[in-house]
Write a protein that holds these residues in place. Structure first.
Motif, PDB file in Angstrom:
ATOM      1  N   MET A  52      12.368   0.731 -12.484  1.00  0.00           N
ATOM      2  CA  MET A  52      11.250  -0.139 -12.086  1.00  0.00           C
ATOM      3  C   MET A  52      11.757  -1.381 -11.367  1.00  0.00           C
ATOM      4  O   MET A  52      12.929  -1.741 -11.475  1.00  0.00           O
ATOM      5  N   GLN A  85      13.214   0.013  -6.726  1.00  0.00           N
ATOM      6  CA  GLN A  85      11.832   0.226  -6.325  1.00  0.00           C
ATOM      7  C   GLN A  85      11.815   1.157  -5.114  1.00  0.00           C
ATOM      8  O   GLN A  85      12.866   1.651  -4.726  1.00  0.00           O
ATOM      9  N   TRP A 110       8.226   3.468 -11.565  1.00  0.00           N
ATOM     10  CA  TRP A 110       7.037   2.683 -11.205  1.00  0.00           C
ATOM     11  C   TRP A 110       6.881   2.794  -9.687  1.00  0.00           C
ATOM     12  O   TRP A 110       7.763   2.368  -8.956  1.00  0.00           O
ATOM     13  N   ASN A 112       4.121   3.208  -6.009  1.00  0.00           N
ATOM     14  CA  ASN A 112       2.778   3.184  -5.426  1.00  0.00           C
ATOM     15  C   ASN A 112       2.797   3.859  -4.070  1.00  0.00           C
ATOM     16  O   ASN A 112       3.821   4.413  -3.662  1.00  0.00           O
ATOM     17  N   GLU A 158       0.488  11.098 -10.785  1.00  0.00           N
ATOM     18  CA  GLU A 158       0.965   9.775 -11.179  1.00  0.00           C
ATOM     19  C   GLU A 158      -0.136   9.106 -11.994  1.00  0.00           C
ATOM     20  O   GLU A 158      -1.319   9.328 -11.742  1.00  0.00           O
ATOM     21  N   TRP A 161      -1.381   2.402 -13.530  1.00  0.00           N
ATOM     22  CA  TRP A 161      -0.854   1.470 -14.533  1.00  0.00           C
ATOM     23  C   TRP A 161      -1.563   0.119 -14.431  1.00  0.00           C
ATOM     24  O   TRP A 161      -1.928  -0.478 -15.412  1.00  0.00           O
ATOM     25  N   ASN A 310      -1.164   0.480  -8.833  1.00  0.00           N
ATOM     26  CA  ASN A 310       0.211   0.983  -8.878  1.00  0.00           C
ATOM     27  C   ASN A 310       0.329   1.941 -10.058  1.00  0.00           C
ATOM     28  O   ASN A 310      -0.491   1.917 -10.973  1.00  0.00           O
ATOM     29  N   TYR A 311       1.326   2.797 -10.001  1.00  0.00           N
ATOM     30  CA  TYR A 311       1.323   3.983 -10.849  1.00  0.00           C
ATOM     31  C   TYR A 311       2.670   4.238 -11.516  1.00  0.00           C
ATOM     32  O   TYR A 311       3.688   3.651 -11.137  1.00  0.00           O
ATOM     33  N   LEU A 312       2.649   5.163 -12.465  1.00  0.00           N
ATOM     34  CA  LEU A 312       3.872   5.617 -13.114  1.00  0.00           C
ATOM     35  C   LEU A 312       4.001   7.121 -12.861  1.00  0.00           C
ATOM     36  O   LEU A 312       3.043   7.863 -13.075  1.00  0.00           O
ATOM     37  N   ILE A 328       4.470   6.733 -21.123  1.00  0.00           N
ATOM     38  CA  ILE A 328       3.373   6.430 -20.194  1.00  0.00           C
ATOM     39  C   ILE A 328       2.052   6.356 -20.961  1.00  0.00           C
ATOM     40  O   ILE A 328       1.231   5.458 -20.724  1.00  0.00           O
TER      41      ILE A 328
END
Lengths: 407, 284
Positions: A52, A85, A110, A112, A158, A161, A310-312, A328
């Motif tokens: 992340m 990232q 993490w 997007n 995904e 978050w 934004n996503y995991l 998650i």
């Protein structure tokens, strides 16, 4: 002498053994059809690696001092954090794919929009898995800002978050009437030369997308699939606007800041009168830390600024997919989302739908510590525009360099 | 026994020094031709064409070359001057500590330090504002992220001058320049002649390999240009990393083209420079 020979022999043997490591394939289909109880069993005692962005003390504090001990206590999972990232994650996945590594270093990441697009392009994500998570039922997937990432349906690949919106940041004592559209910005840069610029990073390109939507005629002008002709037509207007006015930009437009942290620093020390960023401008923690003055405010462009989530995600070669799902699922729990929403902490908007929460949690969210300085997501809501297709970002990066920076 | 020891030495050198470098180079080469790479579709010259025709690499190379050259010339010049003028003072413990200190500071810290001192909102800009020399931050001259790379060159100089001072002081002692200067003086040479014929030739001749290596090191420097450089042209390492981290996956290979080109140029230069030269008979 003999010892050296043994060391060398051991080294060579080690290299050979490592290169011939037995390929272990986790039974992915079994996992996708498993019940949540079974997944919890698989997850127990695992070590999950989470890659992340670690560029904020508030985020690091939330993860290291809240999430890591919580998942250890609740699920006996060792959560290891590594920094990285967008491009780093994509590079890692591409490298591992290239080397045919079936047991990757990272389990979850993490991500997007553009990273999602790139990871899907190289088939770097594992899923769909979101439907398996019990807490996913608390998310409103009917909200298109959550279920669509850069115009691509998330389709369970995904897990959302947090959600936020891009905002323009200014100091109302220094600048009582900040510009709210492109014609006003033109006037502003001429009246205050050297105090505005565009960062050559994700954030700067996001601002350019808002400009493009405005030059295209409205908040929805970039909706839908990438359209080459449309891009060419609007981007020409954008480059001519920037090139005609860049002599009034910071350093007379001869160079541009490389990243957001530099923009924030330039704004804090007074070189810039306007900055911008995601998470509704990221004002709250900077005022609380003393970087920005208490007269700092945030607003959206009158034609709108980008709102996105934004996503995991779980990587295709994650060795601990069950553990990653458990983590998650915890990150989507009302408890973890509430902690993350604290304005004095990570100050992040929840992706949970209030009408799906039990009344006890709903009350807690309503009573949570509110922002004192930054605008709320609700305030910017009317000026929200959806992320255009990822190709717009890719082309903007390339053309901003070619047609503005190197021009 | 001796021969065996030598063989093991060579083997270790090949294993640790040559193999990883060769493997990385071959990987970059294959990537640059699209032969490997998850987003690539097989052999193509497209990436090479694109890099060569765009000219960004050559611009960046020329820019890096000039910056490294100016920094090395100023550093070596200053170090020679300091050695010749302050040799005795530098031998004292406190002064030698002062000169060692900058060597312990990493490049990235020097970069940030320079930024904090010289940016338009930095230390000197604030002092100028307090003293009334400037009324707005924008009036302070461009000393970082500027086209002339003043900030980068300043950082390089502060990083490498102490090293050269220490190097020259050692060579001065080991080559007995003091005695040779006295000898020259007794033979009637004046101060200028001693500097030009004894001091400079000995010090430079004995250290030129290191000077060249430092030049190559600066050519490929990363952190300082990343913090203090401008967006175009960029120094080479910054350009390479930027290209390799492109959002457009189809263009990552262009970063590898730049890396391969840079490695080739530096390797050829190193071979030409350090190849043992055939000694001419009766050479001076």
């Amino acid at each position: 002498m003999k010892r050296i020979k043994y060391i060398l022999f051991g080294f060579l043997l080690g290299v050979t053994v490592l290169s011939c490591k037995e390929k272990v394939r986790q039974d992915d289909d079994k996992l996708k059809n498993a019940s949540w109880e079974e997944i919890e069993d698989y997850a127990d005692g695992t070590t999950v690696n989470f890659m992340m962005w670690q560029g904020s003390t508030a985020i690091n504090d939330y993860i290291n001092n809240y999430v890591v001990p919580s998942v250890k206590r609740k699920y006996n999972i060792d959560l290891q954090i590594s920094g990285g990232q967008g491009p780093e994650i994509v590079q890692l996945v591409m490298g591992e794919k290239q080397a045919d590594i079936e047991q990757g270093q990272v389990d979850m990441a993490w991500i997007n929009g553009e990273t999602f697009f790139q990871l899907r392009k190289v088939k770097g994500l594992w899923g769909p898995f979101v439907g398996l998570l019990p807490n996913a039922s608390l998310i409103n997937f009917k909200d298109s800002f959550i279920s669509t990432d850069f115009q691509q349906p998330v389709n369970g690949m995904e897990a959302p978050w947090s959600i936020n919106q891009f905002a323009i940041v200014y100091d109302f004592e220094k600048l009582p009437n900040p510009p709210k559209n492109i014609p006003e910005l033109k006037k502003f840069v001429k009246e205050h030369p050297g105090t505005f610029t565009i960062s050559n990073d994700f954030t700067g390109m996001t601002l350019l997308k808002s400009f493009m939507a405005e030059l295209g005629g409205g908040p929805n002008s970039l909706d839908g699939k990438f359209d080459e002709d449309r891009y060419t037509e609007i981007s020409e207007k954008l480059w001519s606007f920037i090139n005609e006015n860049k002599r009034y930009f910071w350093k007379e437009g001869s160079t541009f800041p490389k990243e957001q942290s530099k923009m924030n620093q330039l704004f804090a020390n007074g070189e810039l009168l306007i900055t911008y960023g995601f998470n509704e401008g990221g004002i709250e923690d900077k005022v609380l830390n003393g970087l920005y003055t208490q007269s700092t405010k945030g607003y959206a462009w009158s034609n709108g600024t980008i709102r996105n989530s934004n996503y995991l995600g779980i990587l295709y070669n994650s060795p601990e997919k069950a553990g990653a799902m458990q983590v998650i699922n915890f990150l989507l729990s009302p408890e973890a989302q509430l902690k993350k929403a604290d304005a004095k902490g990570m100050d992040s908007n929840t992706v949970l739908a209030m009408d799906k929460l039990e009344s006890e949690w709903k009350d807690k969210f309503l009573d949570a510590r509110k922002r004192e300085y930054g605008p709320t997501l609700k305030e910017l809501e009317v000026n929200a525009i959806a992320e255009p297709a990822p190709e717009y970002m890719i082309r903007l990066y390339e053309d901003f360099r070619k047609k503005v920076i190197e021009n | 026994m001796k021969i065996k020891k030598l063989n093991i030495g060579i083997l270790l050198f090949v294993l640790v020094g040559v193999l990883p470098f060769a493997a990385a180079f071959i990987y970059a080469l294959l990537y640059s031709f699209g032969i490997i790479g998850v987003a690539n579709n097989g052999f193509t010259l497209q990436f090479w064409k694109s890099v060569i025709t765009s000219g960004t690499f050559f611009k960046s190379f020329g820019y890096s070359f000039l910056i490294a050259l100016v920094a090395v010339v100023i550093s070596v010049g200053s170090a020679l001057w300091i050695t010749s003028k302050f040799r005795q003072q530098l031998e004292k413990r406190f002064m030698s500590f002062i000169i060692y200190l900058p060597l312990a500071i990493p490049g990235i810290v020097t970069g940030f330090f320079t930024f904090q001192l010289f940016s338009k909102g930095g230390f000197f800009a604030r002092i100028s504002h307090k003293l009334g020399f400037i009324t707005e931050a924008s009036q302070f001259p461009d000393l970082v992220n500027d086209g002339l790379a003043i900030g980068i060159i300043f950082s390089f100089i502060t990083m490498i001058t102490p090293f050269f001072v220490l190097l020259f002081l050692n060579v001065y002692k080991n080559e007995r320049v003091e005695e040779l200067s006295l000898l020259a003086q007794s033979l009637g040479a004046n101060a200028n002649q001693i500097t030009q014929r004894v001091f400079l030739p000995i010090l430079i001749k004995k250290t030129w390999v290191l000077i060249m290596l430092y030049f190559i090191f600066l050519l490929g420097a990363y952190e300082v240009p990343l913090i203090l450089g401008q967006e175009s042209p960029q120094m080479l390492s910054v350009l390479i990393i930027q290209e390799i981290k492109q959002y457009d996956l189809d263009k990552i290979s262009e970063g590898y083209v730049v890396a391969v080109l840079y490695t080739l140029i530096v390797s050829v230069a190193a071979i030409l420079l350090f190849l043992p030269k055939r000694k001419r008979p009766y050479a001076n």
